[in-house]
Design an enzyme around this catalytic site. Structure first.
Site, PDB file in Angstrom:
ATOM      1  N   PHE A 100      34.140  37.842  40.999  1.00  5.05           N
ATOM      2  CA  PHE A 100      35.394  38.477  41.347  1.00  5.05           C
ATOM      3  C   PHE A 100      35.327  39.920  40.907  1.00  5.05           C
ATOM      4  O   PHE A 100      34.373  40.343  40.251  1.00  5.05           O
ATOM      5  CB  PHE A 100      36.546  37.729  40.644  1.00  5.05           C
ATOM      6  CG  PHE A 100      37.610  37.211  41.584  1.00  5.05           C
ATOM      7  CD1 PHE A 100      38.947  37.524  41.394  1.00  5.05           C
ATOM      8  CD2 PHE A 100      37.269  36.399  42.652  1.00  5.05           C
ATOM      9  CE1 PHE A 100      39.924  37.036  42.245  1.00  5.05           C
ATOM     10  CE2 PHE A 100      38.243  35.901  43.506  1.00  5.05           C
ATOM     11  CZ  PHE A 100      39.584  36.228  43.297  1.00  5.05           C
ATOM     12  N   GLN A 213      50.156  47.014  40.594  1.00  8.42           N
ATOM     13  CA  GLN A 213      48.845  46.885  41.226  1.00  8.42           C
ATOM     14  C   GLN A 213      48.996  46.729  42.731  1.00  8.42           C
ATOM     15  O   GLN A 213      49.805  45.926  43.210  1.00  8.42           O
ATOM     16  CB  GLN A 213      48.105  45.682  40.680  1.00  8.42           C
ATOM     17  CG  GLN A 213      46.728  45.497  41.336  1.00  8.42           C
ATOM     18  CD  GLN A 213      45.969  44.367  40.695  1.00  8.42           C
ATOM     19  OE1 GLN A 213      46.197  43.203  40.989  1.00  8.42           O
ATOM     20  NE2 GLN A 213      45.052  44.697  39.805  1.00  8.42           N
ATOM     21  N   HIS A 215      47.061  45.418  45.813  1.00  8.95           N
ATOM     22  CA  HIS A 215      45.915  44.592  46.175  1.00  8.95           C
ATOM     23  C   HIS A 215      45.241  45.219  47.391  1.00  8.95           C
ATOM     24  O   HIS A 215      45.916  45.594  48.351  1.00  8.95           O
ATOM     25  CB  HIS A 215      46.379  43.173  46.505  1.00  8.95           C
ATOM     26  CG  HIS A 215      45.261  42.192  46.563  1.00  8.95           C
ATOM     27  ND1 HIS A 215      44.363  42.172  47.604  1.00  8.95           N
ATOM     28  CD2 HIS A 215      44.882  41.207  45.710  1.00  8.95           C
ATOM     29  CE1 HIS A 215      43.484  41.200  47.384  1.00  8.95           C
ATOM     30  NE2 HIS A 215      43.780  40.598  46.256  1.00  8.95           N
ATOM     31  N   GLU A 228      40.764  38.128  47.163  1.00  5.56           N
ATOM     32  CA  GLU A 228      39.580  38.841  46.698  1.00  5.56           C
ATOM     33  C   GLU A 228      38.367  37.935  46.814  1.00  5.56           C
ATOM     34  O   GLU A 228      37.220  38.395  46.895  1.00  5.56           O
ATOM     35  CB  GLU A 228      39.792  39.214  45.223  1.00  5.56           C
ATOM     36  CG  GLU A 228      38.728  40.093  44.637  1.00  5.56           C
ATOM     37  CD  GLU A 228      39.296  40.889  43.488  1.00  5.56           C
ATOM     38  OE1 GLU A 228      40.071  41.815  43.754  1.00  5.56           O
ATOM     39  OE2 GLU A 228      38.980  40.554  42.328  1.00  5.56           O
ATOM     40  N   ARG A 358      44.996  45.067  36.337  1.00  2.00           N
ATOM     41  CA  ARG A 358      44.629  43.675  36.070  1.00  2.00           C
ATOM     42  C   ARG A 358      43.400  43.288  36.866  1.00  2.00           C
ATOM     43  O   ARG A 358      43.242  43.663  38.026  1.00  2.00           O
ATOM     44  CB  ARG A 358      45.796  42.766  36.456  1.00  2.00           C
ATOM     45  CG  ARG A 358      45.444  41.301  36.483  1.00  2.00           C
ATOM     46  CD  ARG A 358      46.662  40.457  36.724  1.00  2.00           C
ATOM     47  NE  ARG A 358      47.074  40.349  38.113  1.00  2.00           N
ATOM     48  CZ  ARG A 358      46.447  39.659  39.057  1.00  2.00           C
ATOM     49  NH1 ARG A 358      45.325  39.031  38.777  1.00  2.00           N
ATOM     50  NH2 ARG A 358      46.936  39.593  40.283  1.00  2.00           N
TER      51      ARG A 358
END
Lengths: 545, 294, 394
Positions: A100, A213, A215, A228, A358
């Site tokens: 990841f 955040q 994405h 992801e 994060r």
């Protein structure tokens, strides 16, 4: 739910309050996986996991919290497996782990690409097994503060109508984030920050509010999340020319650089004219039908249903979207806030595990590990104290406020303000931030608050399933949380993690801003202060991928 | 003439002989040359599929193998349940080479030819609702139905699961209506035409089944239908033979004649009673015969 | 891009009992789903419209409702084709559950049935080594892969014909969830579970209408889960229910006479006493020739092949749910159509296909990257020059 289970197992009498049925919560929409240093796929250790998390946080994460987190995560994963969670497996029968973003070792435990769904099911099953009371479709509206303690929650019963106050010796907030502040978001309609707002209005400190955040791979145009995990399985990000542009931004990590890095790279490509319809492409064609159907079936279905594209044959249009709020209610490592009796865990909390950015897979793990810790801490405190006292005035005041809201006959409908909020936040407080735009947004938010305070029209005056009412309350929460976010954002004159100011303050400024932003509600507006970052052994370094 | 393998299934062999008789007489009139399969068994219905699923697979593979051995492209069925069972088994075999190899090995070892050449399983309904079969149907239905009001009852398994059956939209089917109209009848529309007759549980859970069974009969009756037509002999059995139980349970005597698809088309094509065998029905078909005689 | 959408919505107030079909005409973007359209109605036309929603990406299960009488997830239902055709669909609440208001149903009966099957792992006695995970092969876990997809939306329950006739029927969702545990290798209570599921309102009340399979938006196929429970029950010798006896007689028939021994089906299923009670009914049927005499038995040709097949496959280890699971891979391919038959070059060469991706200054390797996270560090900055945002934002 994890907190409730732990509190129950610790011997406390537990009630879960939720405006949705528990399995409808947005954690169920998480896809890619949950991180823990099990060492099944490759050598790994909690220390490596901690370092990746600290670095990923752009050194704003509190390192003691991160160390606890990475150390306890493996045990929590095994617990979930023992409870029956349906995880994907390796050939040898052990839990599979996939690569990841920004992870030094593949440590993301997963269930195809529906990890959140699997987790929410297993937690609900454990809730049912213990027959834990759930106040279902109770909209939590206000926290009860009495005698220096938080002693309950005033709720609007969405299903049957009427105000219902639930008293408790301790209250644990696990209410998630507020992505719905943005027009393009992966978040569900329910993610409106109610828990953070309730704490805010009581004067409880919110931490690091400016860090939202984005994405990198949300579908165009809906904003729906594509995990992801697609990139973890090898998907490429390409621009309108077919170029794998991440080579120019993160030549080693490529598509699996940290999320803020990838989002910024995409946004740059789009801004510089190499996008299509304000998006770039996620290309999975080279993975082959079998791998896609076996490992990423959910993503394929989402792409086909909501973008009209089959990833086996065509690249999928994606763009950055508001996804996860690193900031939230300030807590210690056991989920306790500064108000006695009030705890928080998960996205609504800020311990801080994630600092300024994060890592993918860390959020699900945080909900479990810190959910457990907060549940136990709350239960232990509750079991060693005896009284609950909820003053009658609390509900009476709420009743008055309710009446006033429902009594508005002329004015705007909430959607108009909600739309302006979402669009302006995306434009002025998105992936890239500029001083003047943020200042403008501060004013826009003041205007929106004024429009809201003039009174919005709630057409449904009834008691049964009045979501018109609850949606109006949610809007008010979002405006005020946005105000906290902007204030902190304007004041942070550096670029760190998800707060990117490439035009005026492109560099990280450890000397002046290696500190947490703290927002407290004073006289109807946010007030900003700062708090220390807690270090253990990781020295801040330049962050490159 | 299109040569097809013909699998009639249990009911057409036994309690619903009228279905077989009508089908065999009708087939040449709509351009079908039936090659009846003899070395076959019951397809298992939902029962063997549930009780011994591997055996279900093998029994159906055997039927497919014998059909393929006749060098035809089509295996023709006259029952919803047989159609679903055979098609499902067929897709399992066609889609998984290892499974097919294992099943074939078993078949061969007991003396059955291996299932090698692929066949497609199609209900008679599909054959005559469109294309060449439909043209033949129109030409054959010379006697017509004289505007008789017919309520089509599809039942369940000819439509669902649609990813296996796939002939028509499971919620808006049209094949029976088209055939009724081509035969000169008037198709009646009513909501329960795609719902379950209850047959699978009519013994094990009779009350529940009757609660389902009454819906199509009552709705067709109230819409003024002269008869119900169905492509499934199991539905036929419950609609026809169990009507007396409905009368016992509800006090209502619908006297609704139930026709097999082959009989309906057969009547329009001029088949005789010896071929139609209406006398085998529990609920008298006389009212229909009367109306057509006039 | 906008389109005009017409909707007819059944409004309902459980307190007053008032029902009303209201028609709305709205403008919506072309990609709008039914849920998006309801939002537009609620925001701009009638704020009192009640419905559930949350994720809008078909995972939370909130927005189950009926469109033209068939249960769907509102967020999954694109409206473009419907709107273009001019059809105005009727939107109503899901079936088989009491309506609270408009499109909101009372889910309590649904959750009660769910809870009645003990929907949580009841572990056996084996502790996994070192307190870590149980070692389980992926194929073994995949036995319950479909049932694990269930999002508790209620679409199957809404359309269940058996439940419509008997509201006490446990229902497709609860039974599918029950199989999720019966088939899980970590569960230690399989027999107890199966015993309970063979009760009056359990698996044998399913009418096999396949509406649940058809309506499920996630591909759970509850009917197949029920069949798996039946198969496993029979394998474990739990077969006292009439439904089980009925099923067993089909097997006996197939291997003895080939064709179903219909006449004996009644006493074999219901028992001799009950069969006697049906004499009047049976007589009516017999008079029409619908009760074929059991003697001489109507035997199909070459039935010995069927008999030998039975003995042969019995020992091949695919009894119980394994016999159904073995076909799932092939049947899943039906949903995927012909996807996956082309080579990568063919995919890139399709008419209108987007170009093959390239890496500046490098050949892309033929296979897929593993895409491992970085173990080293390298430069990243958001472009050398400050970027100019085009007008209008992203």
């Amino acid at each position: 739910m994890r907190a409730a289970i732990e509190a129950y197992d610790a011997g406390a009498n537990v009630g879960v309050i939720s405006k949705l049925h528990p399995t409808r919560s947005h954690s169920g929409a998480a896809e890619g996986g949950i991180n823990a240093a099990l060492g099944n796929a490759a050598e790994d250790s909690p220390e490596t996991h901690a370092f990746d998390t600290v670095k990923g946080s752009d050194y704003l994460g509190d390192q003691d919290a991160i160390e606890i987190f990475t150390r306890e995560a493996p045990g929590d994963i095994y617990q979930l497996e023992h409870w029956g969670a349906f995880f994907s497996r390796r050939e040898d029968g052990r839990l599979a782990q996939r690569p990841f973003g920004a992870a030094g070792s593949p440590r993301t435990v997963y269930a195809a690409d529906i990890t959140g769904h699997v987790l929410i099911q297993v937690l609900y099953e454990q809730l049912v097994k213990r027959d834990i009371t759930v106040y279902e479709e109770y909209f939590a509206w206000k926290l009860v503060e009495n005698d220096g303690r938080c002693q309950g929650v005033v709720c609007w019963d969405l299903l049957d109508g009427g105000l219902k106050t639930v008293g408790g010796k301790t209250v644990v907030l696990a209410t998630g984030g507020q992505g719905r502040i943005y027009r393009t978001t992966t978040n569900a309609y329910a993610c409106t920050g109610d828990g953070a707002a309730m704490a805010l209005y009581l004067g409880v400190a919110l931490k690091d509010m400016e860090f939202m955040q984005f994405h990198p791979t949300t579908l165009y145009p809906s904003g729906i999340l594509l995990t992801e995990g697609c990139r973890g399985e090898g998907a490429y990000l390409i621009n309108s020319e077919g170029e794998r542009f991440m080579k120019r931004y993160a030549p080693n990590a490529m598509e699996l650089a940290s999320r803020d890095v990838v989002s910024r790279s995409e946004q740059t490509e789009i801004d510089q004219g190499r996008g299509i319809n304000g998006s770039i492409y996620l290309d999975m064609r080279h993975l082959g039908a079998e791998k896609i159907i076996e490992r990423l079936p959910g993503s394929r279905e989402l792409a086909m249903t909501f973008a009209g594209v089959d990833p086996i044959y065509d690249p999928v249009p994606v763009r950055p979207g508001a996804h996860y709020h690193m900031g939230g209610v300030q807590t210690d490592n056991d989920g306790a806030t500064e108000l006695t009796g009030l705890y928080a865990a998960g996205e609504v909390a800020c311990v801080s595990v994630h600092g300024a950015n994060r890592l993918g897979g860390n959020s699900l793990m945080e909900t479990i590990t810190f959910g457990r810790r907060a549940g136990r801490a709350a239960a232990e405190w509750a079991l060693s104290h005896t009284t609950i006292e909820v003053p009658e005035s609390v509900e009476a005041d709420a009743e008055r406020e309710l009446k006033a809201m429902l009594g508005v006959e002329r004015g705007e409908r909430p959607w108009q303000i909600r739309q302006d909020l979402g669009t302006s936040m995306l434009e002025n407080f998105g992936v890239f931030r500029r001083g003047e735009q943020m200042e403008k947004q501060v004013e826009i938010l003041e205007e929106l608050r004024e429009r809201y305070d003039r009174g919005v029209v709630i057409e449904d005056k009834g008691e049964v399933f009045n979501s018109d009412l609850t949606q109006a309350i949610e809007l008010g929460n979002m405006i005020d949380l946005a105000r906290c976010m902007l204030q902190a954002g304007v004041a942070r004159r550096e670029s760190r993690g998800a707060h990117a100011r490439p035009y005026d303050f492109p560099d990280r400024d450890d000397e002046h801003f290696m500190k947490h932003s703290i927002s407290r509600w004073t006289d109807g507006r946010p007030e900003l202060s700062y708090d220390e970052v807690r270090f253990t052994k990781y020295e801040p370094m330049e962050r490159k991928y | 003439m299109k040569k097809v393998a013909y699998y009639k299934g249990c009911l057409a062999s036994l309690s619903a002989k009228e279905l077989d008789s009508a089908t065999q007489a009708l087939a040449p009139k709509v351009g079908l040359k039936l090659v009846e399969l003899e070395s076959v068994t019951c397809c298992g219905a939902g029962d063997i599929h549930e009780a011994e699923p591997d055996y279900y697979l093998h029994l159906n593979a055997r039927i497919l193998a014998y059909a393929a051995a006749e060098n035809v492209d089509t295996l023709l069925t006259v029952c919803n349940v047989c159609t679903l069972n055979l098609r499902q088994a067929n897709f399992m075999l066609l889609g998984d080479a290892d499974l097919r190899a294992r099943v074939n090995e078993n078949l061969v070892s007991v003396g059955v030819p291996a299932y090698e050449r692929d066949v497609d399983v199609r209900h008679l309904l599909w054959e005559i609702a469109e294309g060449d079969g439909y043209e033949q149907l129109k030409a054959a239905a010379h006697r017509g139905l004289k505007g008789l009001k017919i309520a089509p009852f599809y039942g369940c398994q000819i439509l669902r699961p649609s990813k296996i059956q796939g002939f028509e939209d499971p919620d808006r089917p049209w094949s029976l209506e088209r055939i009724i109209e081509a035969c000169g009848g008037e198709a009646i529309d009513y909501p329960a035409k795609i719902k379950c007759c209850g047959f699978p549980i009519i013994q094990a859970r009779e009350e529940t089944a009757l609660g389902e069974l009454i819906q199509p009969i009552e709705q067709a009756y109230e819409a003024g239908a002269d008869a119900i037509v169905t492509p499934c002999p199991l539905c036929h059995l419950s609609l026809d033979a169990w009507q007396s139980k409905l009368k016992k349970a509800t006090g209502r005597d619908f006297k609704m004649p139930i026709l097999h698809l082959s009989q309906l088309v057969g009547v329009a094509a001029g088949l005789e009673e010896a071929e139609l065998k209406f006398k085998r029905h529990v609920v008298s078909v006389e009212p229909v015969v009367e109306k057509l005689r006039v | 891009m906008a389109m005009q959408v017409g909707l007819k919505v059944w409004r309902f107030n459980a307190r007053t009992g008032e029902r009303e079909l209201q028609e709305f005409e709205i403008d919506a973007p072309e990609e709008a789903t039914l849920l998006d359209c309801l939002d537009i109605v609620k925001d701009r036309h009638d704020g009192t419209l009640a419905y559930r929603k949350s994720c809008r990406m078909m995972i939370c299960g909130s927005c189950g409702m009926r469109m033209d009488g068939a249960a769907v997830l509102a967020c999954k239902t694109r409206m473009y084709d419907v709107a273009q055709s001019g059809h105005v669909p009727v939107i109503s609440a899901m079936g088989n559950l009491p309506i609270v208001k408009d499109l909101v149903v009372d889910m309590e009966p649904f959750w009660d049935k769910f809870k009645s099957v003990d929907p949580y792992l009841r572990p056996g006695y084996d502790e996994p080594p070192e307190g870590k995970e149980h070692l389980i092969r992926q194929e073994r876990m995949n036995v319950v892969h479909k049932e694990a997809l269930c999002i508790n939306c209620g679409c199957c329950v809404s359309e269940c014909n058996a439940m419509e006739s008997d509201p006490l029927f446990t229902g497709p969702q609860a039974l599918a969830k029950a199989f999720r545990f019966v088939g899980d290798p970590r569960d230690g209570h399989k027999i107890a579970r199966l015993e309970k599921l063979n009760g009056e309102h359990g698996i044998w009340e399913c009418t096999r209408c396949y509406f649940c399979n058809e309506r499920c938006p996630k591909g759970v196929d509850p009917r197949d889960a029920i069949a798996k429970l039946g198969a496993e029950s029979m394998k474990e010798g739990i077969d006292r229910d009439m439904g089980a006896k009925h099923a067993k007689w089909f097997v006996v028939s197939a291997k003895t006479t080939g064709w179903l021994r219909e006449t004996e089906l009644v006493p074999k299923t219901q028992g001799v006493v009950s069969a006697i009670k049906q004499t009047r009914f049976a007589l009516d049927l017999a008079l029409k020739g619908k009760v074929p005499p059991p003697f001489p038995p109507h035997v199909a040709k070459d039935v010995r092949e069927a008999r030998r097949l039975h003995d042969l496959v019995r020992d091949q280890g695919r009894s119980g749910y394994a016999g159904i699971v073995q076909g799932e891979r092939a049947l899943a391919r039906l949903a995927h159509g012909h996807a996956g038959e082309e080579t990568l070059d063919e995919i890139y060469a399709r008419p209108g296909a987007f170009h093959r991706p390239y890496l500046a200054g490098e050949e892309i390797p033929a296979g897929a990257d593993e895409g491992m996270g970085s173990r080293t560090q390298a430069d990243v900055t958001p472009g050398e020059q400050p970027t100019q945002k085009p007008e209008g934002g992203a």
